[in-house]
Design a protein around this motif. Structure first.
Motif, PDB file in Angstrom:
ATOM      1  N   VAL A   1      -2.677   4.395 -29.597  1.00 42.57           N
ATOM      2  CA  VAL A   1      -1.966   5.175 -28.860  1.00 42.57           C
ATOM      3  C   VAL A   1      -1.123   6.556 -29.712  1.00 42.57           C
ATOM      4  CG1 VAL A   1       0.522   4.214 -28.191  1.00 42.57           C
ATOM      5  CG2 VAL A   1      -1.437   2.643 -27.803  1.00 42.57           C
ATOM      6  N   PRO A   2      -0.960   7.322 -29.409  1.00 43.20           N
ATOM      7  CA  PRO A   2      -0.408   8.586 -30.660  1.00 43.20           C
ATOM      8  C   PRO A   2       1.222   8.080 -30.578  1.00 43.20           C
ATOM      9  CG  PRO A   2      -0.307   8.804 -28.217  1.00 43.20           C
ATOM     10  CD  PRO A   2      -1.587   7.803 -27.523  1.00 43.20           C
ATOM     11  N   PRO A   3       1.803   8.544 -31.771  1.00 48.98           N
ATOM     12  CA  PRO A   3       3.474   9.222 -31.775  1.00 48.98           C
ATOM     13  C   PRO A   3       3.646   9.719 -30.223  1.00 48.98           C
ATOM     14  CG  PRO A   3       1.473  10.169 -33.398  1.00 48.98           C
ATOM     15  CD  PRO A   3       0.692   9.959 -32.971  1.00 48.98           C
ATOM     16  N   GLY A   4       4.841   8.741 -30.190  1.00 50.20           N
ATOM     17  CA  GLY A   4       5.591   8.943 -28.640  1.00 50.20           C
ATOM     18  C   GLY A   4       4.616   8.129 -27.726  1.00 50.20           C
ATOM     19  N   GLY A   5       3.559   7.389 -28.253  1.00 46.73           N
ATOM     20  CA  GLY A   5       3.310   6.683 -26.907  1.00 46.73           C
ATOM     21  C   GLY A   5       4.647   5.194 -27.183  1.00 46.73           C
ATOM     22  N   SER A   6       4.159   4.308 -25.533  1.00 51.11           N
ATOM     23  CA  SER A   6       4.729   2.678 -26.342  1.00 51.11           C
ATOM     24  C   SER A   6       3.979   1.908 -25.595  1.00 51.11           C
ATOM     25  CB  SER A   6       5.759   3.071 -25.326  1.00 51.11           C
ATOM     26  OG  SER A   6       6.316   3.330 -23.925  1.00 51.11           O
ATOM     27  N   LEU A   7       3.991   0.473 -25.907  1.00 50.55           N
ATOM     28  CA  LEU A   7       3.424  -0.583 -25.677  1.00 50.55           C
ATOM     29  C   LEU A   7       4.702  -1.929 -25.372  1.00 50.55           C
ATOM     30  CD1 LEU A   7       1.868   0.473 -28.133  1.00 50.55           C
ATOM     31  CD2 LEU A   7       0.336  -1.795 -27.639  1.00 50.55           C
ATOM     32  N   ALA A   8       4.712  -2.485 -23.743  1.00 47.17           N
ATOM     33  CA  ALA A   8       5.188  -3.176 -23.698  1.00 47.17           C
ATOM     34  C   ALA A   8       4.354  -4.914 -23.235  1.00 47.17           C
ATOM     35  CB  ALA A   8       6.806  -2.950 -22.889  1.00 47.17           C
ATOM     36  N   TRP A   9       4.784  -5.521 -23.325  1.00 46.96           N
ATOM     37  CA  TRP A   9       4.524  -7.513 -22.863  1.00 46.96           C
ATOM     38  C   TRP A   9       5.486  -7.360 -22.244  1.00 46.96           C
ATOM     39  CZ3 TRP A   9      -0.943  -8.726 -24.069  1.00 46.96           C
ATOM     40  CH2 TRP A   9      -0.812  -8.087 -25.086  1.00 46.96           C
ATOM     41  N   SER A  10       4.856  -7.785 -20.671  1.00 47.47           N
ATOM     42  CA  SER A  10       5.858  -8.537 -20.077  1.00 47.47           C
ATOM     43  C   SER A  10       5.086 -10.016 -19.120  1.00 47.47           C
ATOM     44  CB  SER A  10       6.355  -7.921 -18.406  1.00 47.47           C
ATOM     45  OG  SER A  10       5.152  -7.643 -18.332  1.00 47.47           O
ATOM     46  N   ILE A  11       5.612 -11.547 -19.064  1.00 48.76           N
ATOM     47  CA  ILE A  11       5.227 -12.465 -19.120  1.00 48.76           C
ATOM     48  C   ILE A  11       5.881 -12.757 -17.214  1.00 48.76           C
ATOM     49  CG2 ILE A  11       4.844 -14.756 -18.467  1.00 48.76           C
ATOM     50  CD1 ILE A  11       4.858 -13.878 -21.696  1.00 48.76           C
ATOM     51  N   THR A  12       5.083 -12.788 -16.393  1.00 42.83           N
ATOM     52  CA  THR A  12       5.558 -13.808 -15.128  1.00 42.83           C
ATOM     53  C   THR A  12       5.463 -14.961 -15.188  1.00 42.83           C
ATOM     54  OG1 THR A  12       3.985 -12.690 -13.811  1.00 42.83           O
ATOM     55  CG2 THR A  12       5.918 -11.624 -13.750  1.00 42.83           C
ATOM     56  N   ARG A  13       6.012 -15.903 -14.743  1.00 41.34           N
ATOM     57  CA  ARG A  13       5.810 -17.380 -14.068  1.00 41.34           C
ATOM     58  C   ARG A  13       5.880 -17.426 -12.909  1.00 41.34           C
ATOM     59  NH1 ARG A  13       8.061 -22.533 -13.504  1.00 41.34           N
ATOM     60  NH2 ARG A  13       9.743 -21.497 -14.028  1.00 41.34           N
ATOM     61  N   ASP A  14       4.527 -17.722 -11.756  1.00 45.26           N
ATOM     62  CA  ASP A  14       4.694 -18.328 -10.567  1.00 45.26           C
ATOM     63  C   ASP A  14       5.262 -16.705  -9.999  1.00 45.26           C
ATOM     64  OD1 ASP A  14       3.921 -21.153 -10.653  1.00 45.26           O
ATOM     65  OD2 ASP A  14       5.594 -21.153 -10.749  1.00 45.26           O
ATOM     66  N   GLY A  15       4.686 -15.703 -10.451  1.00 43.64           N
ATOM     67  CA  GLY A  15       5.644 -14.365  -9.877  1.00 43.64           C
ATOM     68  C   GLY A  15       6.223 -14.268  -9.804  1.00 43.64           C
ATOM     69  N   ALA A  16       7.915 -14.528 -10.436  1.00 46.93           N
ATOM     70  CA  ALA A  16       8.969 -14.339 -11.280  1.00 46.93           C
ATOM     71  C   ALA A  16       9.004 -13.843 -12.620  1.00 46.93           C
ATOM     72  CB  ALA A  16      10.026 -14.902 -10.593  1.00 46.93           C
ATOM     73  N   PRO A  17       9.797 -12.798 -12.863  1.00 47.87           N
ATOM     74  CA  PRO A  17       9.647 -12.595 -14.473  1.00 47.87           C
ATOM     75  C   PRO A  17      10.039 -14.003 -15.262  1.00 47.87           C
ATOM     76  CG  PRO A  17      10.891 -10.508 -13.210  1.00 47.87           C
ATOM     77  CD  PRO A  17      10.803 -11.627 -12.356  1.00 47.87           C
ATOM     78  N   PHE A  18       9.623 -14.283 -16.000  1.00 48.45           N
ATOM     79  CA  PHE A  18       9.277 -14.727 -17.691  1.00 48.45           C
ATOM     80  C   PHE A  18      10.490 -14.368 -18.729  1.00 48.45           C
ATOM     81  CE2 PHE A  18       7.789 -16.915 -20.732  1.00 48.45           C
ATOM     82  CZ  PHE A  18       8.363 -18.662 -20.554  1.00 48.45           C
ATOM     83  N   GLU A  19       9.331 -13.609 -19.312  1.00 48.49           N
ATOM     84  CA  GLU A  19      10.040 -12.988 -20.473  1.00 48.49           C
ATOM     85  C   GLU A  19       9.067 -11.366 -20.436  1.00 48.49           C
ATOM     86  OE1 GLU A  19       9.472 -15.001 -24.544  1.00 48.49           O
ATOM     87  OE2 GLU A  19       7.168 -13.168 -24.458  1.00 48.49           O
TER      88      GLU A  19
END
Length: 820
Positions: free
Chosen positions: A571-589
């Motif tokens: 991932v070069p400078p300027g790139g971004s990483l984002a983690w996300s979690i769902t529970r039973d299809g709904a946003p969790f985190e």
């Protein structure tokens, strides 16, 4: 029609080009006796070829053929069903007339104007749609959740498709490969058909839309302002932005480049968004917020036309620089539709008698004098035209827009002009043509001139490997020309060719280096001319790659720590990483920003099915990877019955239940003398069944056999949970021969011997020469003997001894005589 000017562009109303006019001046009486037709598609018109289209007047039950080059009404077709929901859909040279009022479709032959009998495809009032692409023709019955793949000529059903979806407006397309794509407006989910049916219930929401961009389906989520390309399996691939948040947004995918166009009535704005990369900053204001009522958009080369029913005006947007040219067309409040064909754009007042042609000349779009489709007082089409003398001010054909389709043919200068419209004949029958044109003048035609081909340009200026690149060029003196594009890697053979006029959009391969050469040859009757080859140096792809996303455990206890790891490209400078979690299809985190190469640690919550997703974005290009895991309390399978009686039966069905989260596959193990499946699938709160069979071998003894059936759930960090069952089964008698199998006892007869071991013997029987004899226990615990008169043995040399226990289980022992 008032003239107007915007952005330095002049509008020239009232221009007429009275020149070429074919023998299409007919009133198709074949339609007059048939109740047909219906509005079921966005494009409600019929185009017989480059530069000619049919438009519909539903209230009058009338179809009108307009020619772009002459700006004339050249044919009318009266149909029964005035006031019906009529529409006309073009597919090649033919057209299909739909009647959503009656749910029927008919075909108009583009060569003969013959009209087929209407074929019912939907219930009355249910709506019917015709979609074509890739040589395939589909008829949709959205209310009935059915589609038919039909023969384009006979309208006979080739395949009847159950949709598993009820598509709404903007939720069904057919791509250039002839595949049908649909979204269910009730429950969401994407369904598509090739040789098979594919249902992806987790891909699209009920309000998402589908558009075609360069002939390929693209998923549009207006609620979240996102555009997704689709991979070969129909799943979202590359995500990009679309700066709209309006349910009443009009969408159009570009046929020439990787772009999506959107017009929002609520904001009065027009947005151009790149597809495959985040670039949606080009916004043009067309009207005051809330004042517009935009209709369906059309494209001609780099120009997009936006009809506004509130003002009766169309806005012409040059997508290259955002310049806007407004053109007044119909009375405010009327339903104005636009059709792009053969370098012209046609307008039609579906609520009134007017139609007309917009054409491009010297870089300026102008509108023709309004054409009358019918007499507003009587509803009748104009009378049949008659030949007339050439008009001294006949205008030339439309200029071809850059990067558009074929150029309309220029009218011969010697063809006499005729009146504008044709009317139906007085009685039925085949359409009748016009009078033969006047003889050509004796003026010698000018000598042919070779086309002049302009330089090739590329967009973007520095293309990227693995991405589409659009090459464009212009050509003068190129009416009716054929275009031949090719692109090769360095000095190698071409890997892609094209024949579209004005533009060529290949995808640059990722495995053939960075240097490419593009060539173009334009050929007319006068000869061929080539543009200077364009050498292009591409840049390596910056699309990130996620190889895997893994979880530290497959199952977690509620409210415990969890760690997730990903393997991905740099991932070069300027790139971004984002983690996300769902529970039973709904946003969790999340989304929560991540660090390249660093695992993501968090805590899980209540029991449920979880999915962790990592999204990496570099230079506006995104990639995602996911892993699924569960969170649950200690649980396991339960068996019913847990005591299985196989003392008399040979098999039994056992029910397995579980409260474990999700649908689980449990391992099944049985004793060696039993058989059963290797696994059983059990949904949460539901059940599965296994059949246990007493097959081969013997249980070790009579009675209960503990843990003969074990069902196991391996729940990761929570350990192994098992459900066990006891099997009640008896062992059949064990039998063998002693040293003396038989013995000659002289006058007493022939003695037969056997050893039989069992806790509960009921009988031991000797069978020989068709007779049976009960054997006696002579040597406890297992010695049995029977003496038979030798005269009763006959010629028999073999015998069988059968032992049966008190549970009815039997064993046999076969002997062959060594004694006589």
């Amino acid at each position: 029609m008032d003239s107007s000017r915007s952005g330095g562009r002049s509008i020239v109303p009232g221009r007429r080009a009275v020149a070429w006019l074919s023998t299409l001046a007919v009133a198709t009486a074949a339609l007059a006796g048939t109740t047909l037709l219906g509005r079921g598609s966005t494009a409600e018109r019929l185009a017989l070829g480059a530069g000619s289209v049919w438009v519909a007047s539903p209230a009058e039950g009338l179809l009108t053929l307009i020619d772009g080059a002459s700006e004339e009404v050249v044919a009318s077709a009266r149909v029964r069903g005035a006031g019906h929901d009529l529409g006309v859909v073009q597919a090649g040279t033919d057209a299909y007339v739909t009647d959503s009022t009656d749910g029927a479709v008919a075909r108009i032959d583009g060569a003969t104007f013959d009209v087929s009998d209407p074929v019912p495809f939907a219930s009355a009032g249910g709506g019917v749609q015709v979609l074509s692409g890739g040589g395939e023709l589909y008829v949709l019955d959205p209310a009935g959740a059915r589609a038919r793949l039909v023969d384009p000529r006979a309208l006979q059903v080739r395949t009847d498709l159950s949709l598993a979806a009820t598509p709404g407006p903007g939720q069904s397309v057919v791509d250039d490969a002839g595949r049908l794509w649909l979204i269910d407006e009730v429950n969401g989910g994407l369904t598509w058909f090739d040789a098979h049916k594919h249902v992806l219930r987790d891909v699209a929401g009920p309000d998402d839309r589908l558009v075609l961009v360069q002939g390929r389906p693209v998923l549009v989520d207006t609620a979240r302002s996102l555009v997704h390309t689709l991979d070969a399996g129909g799943r979202p691939a590359v995500e990009s932005c679309l700066d709209v948040r309006d349910d009443d947004v009009r969408l159009l995918g570009s046929s020439t480049g990787a772009e999506l166009y959107a017009a929002q009535s609520a904001t009065g704005s027009f947005v151009t968004a790149a597809v495959g990369r985040d670039d949606c900053e080009q916004v043009v204001e067309l009207a005051e917020p809330g004042a517009a009522d935009f209709g369906e958009l059309v494209q001609s080369g780099p120009f997009v036309f936006v009809p506004d029913r509130a003002s009766g005006r169309a806005s012409v947007v040059d997508t290259r620089d955002g310049e806007v040219t407004p053109i007044d067309l119909v009375d405010p409040g009327h339903d104005v539709e636009l059709v792009a064909e053969g370098g012209f754009v046609f307008y039609n007042d579906r609520d009134g008698e007017r139609a007309g042609v917009l054409s491009l000349a010297d870089g300026v779009w102008s509108v023709s004098e309004a054409l009358q489709k019918f007499d507003p007082g009587t509803g009748e089409p104009p009378p049949a035209p008659t030949p007339s003398e050439p008009a001294p001010d006949a205008a030339p054909p439309a200029e071809q827009p850059p990067a558009d389709a074929a150029v309309p043919q220029a009218p011969p200068t010697t063809t006499p002009p005729v009146a504008r419209q044709a009317a139906p004949p007085a009685s039925g029958g085949r359409p009748t043509g016009r009078s033969a044109p006047a003889p050509a003048s004796s003026t010698a035609p000018p000598p042919p001139v070779l086309p002049t081909v302009g330089p090739i340009t590329v967009t973007p200026a520095v293309p990227m490997l693995g991405e589409p690149a659009t090459f464009t060029a212009t050509a003068d003196q190129a009416d009716g020309a054929t275009w031949a594009w090719s692109i090769a890697a360095g000095a190698g053979a071409p890997f892609a060719t094209g024949a579209d006029a004005g533009s060529f959009t290949p995808t640059l391969p990722s495995d053939q280096g960075l240097a490419f050469v593009v060539t173009l040859t334009v050929t007319t009757a006068a000869g061929a001319q080539s543009a200077a080859p364009l050498a292009v140096t591409a840049t390596p792809s910056t699309v990130p790659v996620i190889s895997s996303v893994t979880t530290s455990e497959s199952v977690y206890y509620p409210y415990t720590d969890a760690t997730f790891t990903a393997v991905h490209s740099d991932v070069p400078p300027g790139g971004s990483l984002a983690w996300s979690i769902t529970r039973d299809g709904a946003p969790f985190e999340g989304p929560v920003a991540g660090t390249p190469g660093v695992p993501y640690a968090t805590s899980v919550g209540e029991p449920g099915l979880y999915r962790v997703t990592l999204t990496i974005t570099v230079d506006g290009r995104s990639a995602s990877g996911s892993a699924d895991f569960k969170v649950e309390y200690v649980c396991g399978p339960s068996l019913s019955p847990d005591v299985i009686d196989l003392r008399a039966a040979t098999s039994a069905v056992v029910t397995v239940t579980s409260d474990c989260v999700g649908t689980n596959v449990f391992e099944v193990a049985v004793a060696p003398w039993l058989s059963g499946p290797a696994s059983v699938t059990v949904p949460q709160g539901g059940s599965g069944t296994i059949t246990v069979v007493r097959s081969t071998g013997q249980p070790p003894s009579d009675g209960d056999h503990q843990d003969a059936v074990v069902v196991t759930y391996r729940s990761g960090s929570l350990g192994v949970m098992e459900g066990r069952a006891t099997v009640q089964a008896n062992r059949s008698p064990d039998m063998s021969f002693p040293a003396d199998v038989c013995r000659d006892m002289g006058d007493l007869g022939m003695a037969f011997f056997a050893r039989v071991s069992d806790d509960s013997i009921d009988s031991v029987t000797l069978s020989i020469n068709g007779a049976s004899y009960s054997m006696d226990l002579i040597g406890p615990p297992d010695g049995y003997r029977e003496v038979v008169d030798k005269a009763l043995l006959g010629s028999a040399t073999t015998w069988r001894i059968t032992a049966v226990d008190t549970n009815g289980l039997a064993s046999t022992l076969d002997g062959t005589s060594p004694c006589w």
